[in-house]
Design an enzyme around this catalytic site. Structure first.
Site, short mmCIF file in Angstrom:
data_model
loop_
_atom_site.label_atom_id
_atom_site.label_comp_id
_atom_site.label_asym_id
_atom_site.label_seq_id
_atom_site.Cartn_x
_atom_site.Cartn_y
_atom_site.Cartn_z
N HIS A 146 -14.15 45.68 -11.81
CA HIS A 146 -15.31 44.81 -12.08
C HIS A 146 -16.60 45.65 -12.09
O HIS A 146 -17.57 45.35 -11.39
CB HIS A 146 -15.41 43.68 -11.06
CG HIS A 146 -16.05 42.45 -11.64
ND1 HIS A 146 -15.72 41.19 -11.25
CD2 HIS A 146 -16.99 42.30 -12.61
CE1 HIS A 146 -16.44 40.29 -11.92
NE2 HIS A 146 -17.22 40.95 -12.75
N GLU B 285 -10.41 39.75 -6.06
CA GLU B 285 -11.20 40.99 -5.97
C GLU B 285 -11.62 41.25 -4.53
O GLU B 285 -12.03 40.32 -3.84
CB GLU B 285 -12.43 40.89 -6.87
CG GLU B 285 -12.08 40.81 -8.35
CD GLU B 285 -13.31 40.80 -9.25
OE1 GLU B 285 -14.45 40.76 -8.73
OE2 GLU B 285 -13.14 40.85 -10.48
N ARG C 63 -15.16 37.04 -15.81
CA ARG C 63 -14.72 36.53 -14.52
C ARG C 63 -13.20 36.40 -14.50
O ARG C 63 -12.58 36.04 -15.50
CB ARG C 63 -15.36 35.15 -14.23
CG ARG C 63 -16.83 35.21 -13.85
CD ARG C 63 -17.04 35.85 -12.49
NE ARG C 63 -18.43 35.83 -12.06
CZ ARG C 63 -19.32 36.78 -12.33
NH1 ARG C 63 -18.96 37.82 -13.05
NH2 ARG C 63 -20.56 36.68 -11.88
N ASP D 270 -11.27 44.05 -16.39
CA ASP D 270 -12.37 44.44 -15.50
C ASP D 270 -12.63 43.35 -14.47
O ASP D 270 -13.03 43.65 -13.34
CB ASP D 270 -13.63 44.71 -16.32
CG ASP D 270 -14.75 45.31 -15.47
OD1 ASP D 270 -14.49 46.32 -14.78
OD2 ASP D 270 -15.88 44.78 -15.50
#
Length: 319
Positions: free
Chosen positions: A280, A261, A232, A256
């Protein structure tokens, strides 16, 4: 959860194929199941729902007075823990563990890409340039895993296969974990990162992990070390991470999971030195989705039978 005589609907979101629909209906027993694409399509069904598989907002909770259980298709529950959910009596479960295998694989991928400077090869390929250079190897390096849950535990075993020394850091630091050579408490984070050639974040985003990787923590890392986040965003202070990359406090990063986001097109992380960005996407596999369904199906059987559920989210700790 139930005495087997419950009345009400099971509402299931997502694009489920015929076989998964059959499994879910079978697990529900006498309780009717309604499949909808999204929660926005649930509408009046929520008034009769006793269980929902999907992401439930405050408005959804208000529209579902008989709701007793929500299952999140996500492994991390931070987006599901609205104030209304936290204060409600509704039991929340998650799909934690469904993406552990691909996330561990993604961590290994990013470690190898950073350690061997794969972007340099790719750039040379685009330019049709033949350039041989000396690169690293994982053998003998020290990996530190921050948050040794499902993904972290699987990563530890995979890293051992690469002949790495593996350290772990988590709240429950006294319990032994296969593949972990030494465990640290979160209070020893700066000491932990100072030992590592790679630090991989597999922890959930909670009030205790938010911003845990501060400027002081990044300054404690080796200048030859790499930082990787696959769980996260928000666990690192983004400003501190950017400074660490630009000032050479660390050698690079593989990211990632991001603080914002989708990552905005003008984000400085796109062009940060020695940084690999993935969207992600580390656990976006068909097997991850299927394992999430299997977790829900088993819990649905338990719900109908009145048994305790798996993967109950601790609303205080956030996972």
């Amino acid at each position: 959860m139930s005495n087997g005589e419950s009345q009400g609907l099971i509402v299931v979101t997502g694009q489920q194929d015929d076989e998964n629909r059959r499994k879910i209906a079978e697990a529900a027993g006498k309780l009717p199941v309604r499949f909808v694409a999204t929660m926005q399509d649930a509408g009046d069904l929520l008034g009769e729902a006793v269980a929902v598989a999907g992401t439930v907002s405050a408005d959804h909770l208000a529209a579902a007075p008989g709701l007793r259980w929500v299952h999140s298709w996500a492994a991390g529950a931070n987006n599901d823990l609205t104030p209304e959910m936290v204060t409600s009596d509704v039991v929340l479960t998650s799909s934690v563990g469904n993406g552990a295998i691909p996330l561990a694989e993604h961590s290994i991928l990013l470690m190898i890409m950073l350690n061997r400077d794969v972007p340099r090869w790719m750039s040379n390929q685009s330019a049709r340039t033949w350039e041989r250079f000396t690169h690293g190897e994982l053998n003998g390096k020290t990996l530190g895993i921050y948050g040794v849950g499902h993904a972290g535990s699987d990563l530890a075993l995979k890293a051992q296969a690469f002949h790495m020394r593996v350290l772990g850091c988590r709240r429950n630091h006294e319990a032994a974990v296969p593949g972990i050579d030494q465990m640290y408490s979160p209070e020893r984070l700066t000491e932990f990162v100072a030992e590592c050639d790679f630090v991989v974040v597999t922890a959930p985003f909670t009030s205790s992990t938010a911003g845990a990787f501060s400027a002081d923590v990044f300054r404690s890392m080796k200048p030859t070390a790499f930082w990787i986040c696959i769980s996260r965003g928000g666990i690192a202070d983004d400003d501190a991470l950017l400074l660490a990359l630009r000032e050479g406090w660390i050698a690079g990063a593989g990211i990632d999971a991001h603080g914002v986001e989708p990552l905005p097109s003008d984000s400085p992380f796109w062009t940060a030195p020695n940084t690999i960005i993935t969207p992600h996407n580390g656990a976006t596999t068909r097997a991850t989705a299927q394992r999430g369904v299997e977790i829900f199906v088993e819990n649905l059987r338990r719900f109908v039978a009145g048994q305790s559920l798996h993967n109950i989210v601790d609303k205080v700790h956030g996972y």
